[in-house]
Design a protein around this motif. Structure first.
Motif, PDB file in Angstrom:
ATOM      1  N   GLY A 184       0.786  -1.212   0.000  1.00 15.22           N
ATOM      2  CA  GLY A 184       0.000   0.000   0.000  1.00 15.22           C
ATOM      3  C   GLY A 184       0.821   1.267   0.000  1.00 15.22           C
ATOM      4  O   GLY A 184       0.264   2.348   0.004  1.00 15.22           O
ATOM      5  N   ASP A 185       2.155   1.142   0.025  1.00 13.15           N
ATOM      6  CA  ASP A 185       2.985   2.352  -0.015  1.00 13.15           C
ATOM      7  C   ASP A 185       2.912   2.983  -1.394  1.00 13.15           C
ATOM      8  O   ASP A 185       2.777   2.295  -2.409  1.00 13.15           O
ATOM      9  N   LYS A 186       3.026   4.321  -1.429  1.00 11.86           N
ATOM     10  CA  LYS A 186       2.995   5.051  -2.689  1.00 11.86           C
ATOM     11  C   LYS A 186       4.172   6.008  -2.752  1.00 11.86           C
ATOM     12  O   LYS A 186       4.597   6.541  -1.735  1.00 11.86           O
ATOM     13  N   VAL A 187       4.652   6.203  -3.959  1.00  9.15           N
ATOM     14  CA  VAL A 187       5.660   7.211  -4.242  1.00  9.15           C
ATOM     15  C   VAL A 187       5.020   8.167  -5.236  1.00  9.15           C
ATOM     16  O   VAL A 187       4.439   7.747  -6.242  1.00  9.15           O
ATOM     17  N   LEU A 188       5.110   9.458  -4.950  1.00  5.35           N
ATOM     18  CA  LEU A 188       4.518  10.470  -5.819  1.00  5.35           C
ATOM     19  C   LEU A 188       5.638  11.340  -6.369  1.00  5.35           C
ATOM     20  O   LEU A 188       6.413  11.915  -5.600  1.00  5.35           O
ATOM     21  N   LEU A 189       5.728  11.397  -7.682  1.00  5.72           N
ATOM     22  CA  LEU A 189       6.725  12.222  -8.361  1.00  5.72           C
ATOM     23  C   LEU A 189       5.991  13.331  -9.099  1.00  5.72           C
ATOM     24  O   LEU A 189       4.982  13.075  -9.763  1.00  5.72           O
ATOM     25  N   TYR A 190       6.498  14.548  -8.988  1.00  4.39           N
ATOM     26  CA  TYR A 190       5.840  15.677  -9.643  1.00  4.39           C
ATOM     27  C   TYR A 190       6.873  16.732 -10.010  1.00  4.39           C
ATOM     28  O   TYR A 190       7.965  16.775  -9.442  1.00  4.39           O
ATOM     29  N   THR A 191       6.514  17.565 -10.958  1.00  6.81           N
ATOM     30  CA  THR A 191       7.380  18.669 -11.339  1.00  6.81           C
ATOM     31  C   THR A 191       6.889  19.951 -10.684  1.00  6.81           C
ATOM     32  O   THR A 191       5.720  20.052 -10.275  1.00  6.81           O
ATOM     33  N   ASP A 192       7.765  20.916 -10.595  1.00 10.88           N
ATOM     34  CA  ASP A 192       7.404  22.166  -9.938  1.00 10.88           C
ATOM     35  C   ASP A 192       6.325  22.928 -10.688  1.00 10.88           C
ATOM     36  O   ASP A 192       5.621  23.755 -10.108  1.00 10.88           O
ATOM     37  N   GLY A 193       6.148  22.637 -11.965  1.00 11.48           N
ATOM     38  CA  GLY A 193       5.073  23.290 -12.712  1.00 11.48           C
ATOM     39  C   GLY A 193       3.703  22.962 -12.148  1.00 11.48           C
ATOM     40  O   GLY A 193       2.788  23.785 -12.196  1.00 11.48           O
ATOM     41  N   LEU A 194       3.546  21.781 -11.585  1.00 17.59           N
ATOM     42  CA  LEU A 194       2.279  21.408 -10.962  1.00 17.59           C
ATOM     43  C   LEU A 194       2.029  22.258  -9.725  1.00 17.59           C
ATOM     44  O   LEU A 194       0.919  22.743  -9.505  1.00 17.59           O
ATOM     45  N   LEU A 195       3.057  22.470  -8.936  1.00 18.69           N
ATOM     46  CA  LEU A 195       2.902  23.312  -7.745  1.00 18.69           C
ATOM     47  C   LEU A 195       2.454  24.714  -8.129  1.00 18.69           C
ATOM     48  O   LEU A 195       1.612  25.312  -7.457  1.00 18.69           O
ATOM     49  N   ASP A 196       3.001  25.242  -9.214  1.00 16.37           N
ATOM     50  CA  ASP A 196       2.641  26.593  -9.652  1.00 16.37           C
ATOM     51  C   ASP A 196       1.161  26.726  -9.968  1.00 16.37           C
ATOM     52  O   ASP A 196       0.601  27.818  -9.898  1.00 16.37           O
ATOM     53  N   CYS A 197       0.510  25.619 -10.305  1.00 17.80           N
ATOM     54  CA  CYS A 197      -0.914  25.653 -10.636  1.00 17.80           C
ATOM     55  C   CYS A 197      -1.812  25.713  -9.403  1.00 17.80           C
ATOM     56  O   CYS A 197      -3.020  25.847  -9.520  1.00 17.80           O
ATOM     57  N   PHE A 198      -1.233  25.597  -8.222  1.00 22.50           N
ATOM     58  CA  PHE A 198      -2.030  25.637  -6.999  1.00 22.50           C
ATOM     59  C   PHE A 198      -2.108  27.040  -6.400  1.00 22.50           C
ATOM     60  O   PHE A 198      -2.526  27.219  -5.262  1.00 22.50           O
ATOM     61  N   GLY A 199      -1.721  28.033  -7.148  1.00 21.30           N
ATOM     62  CA  GLY A 199      -1.849  29.402  -6.673  1.00 21.30           C
ATOM     63  C   GLY A 199      -1.017  30.355  -7.504  1.00 21.30           C
ATOM     64  O   GLY A 199      -0.173  29.940  -8.295  1.00 21.30           O
ATOM     65  N   PRO A 200      -1.249  31.647  -7.317  1.00 22.36           N
ATOM     66  CA  PRO A 200      -0.503  32.653  -8.080  1.00 22.36           C
ATOM     67  C   PRO A 200       0.971  32.686  -7.666  1.00 22.36           C
ATOM     68  O   PRO A 200       1.313  32.346  -6.534  1.00 22.36           O
TER      69      PRO A 200
END
Length: 75
Positions: free
Chosen positions: A1-17
């Protein structure tokens, strides 16, 4: 049930101005809120939450999100 989440910083930018210090908090909150879901549903829920925030402007950076879930050895 363990998960690893990989993301780019562009995704973070979409969570606010840009310059908003709460961007990461909102992203991590979305991940935590949906962490019990299977990997495919987790990524969909995080993207859905980002879109529900009304961030519709074109991204200045790449947006990538990948979840890997360990389900155990077969047998």
């Amino acid at each position: 049930g363990d998960k690893v989440l990989l993301y780019t910083d562009g995704l973070l930018d979409c969570f606010g101005p840009r310059g908003d210090i709460k961007i990461a908090d909102r992203f991590y909150s979305a991940v935590k809120k949906n962490s019990i879901l299977p990997a495919d549903q987790l990524t969909a829920a995080v993207i859905d939450q980002q879109q529900a925030m009304g961030q519709t402007a074109m991204a200045d950076d790449d947006i990538s999100l990948l979840a890997i879930e360990y389900l155990g050895l077969p047998g």
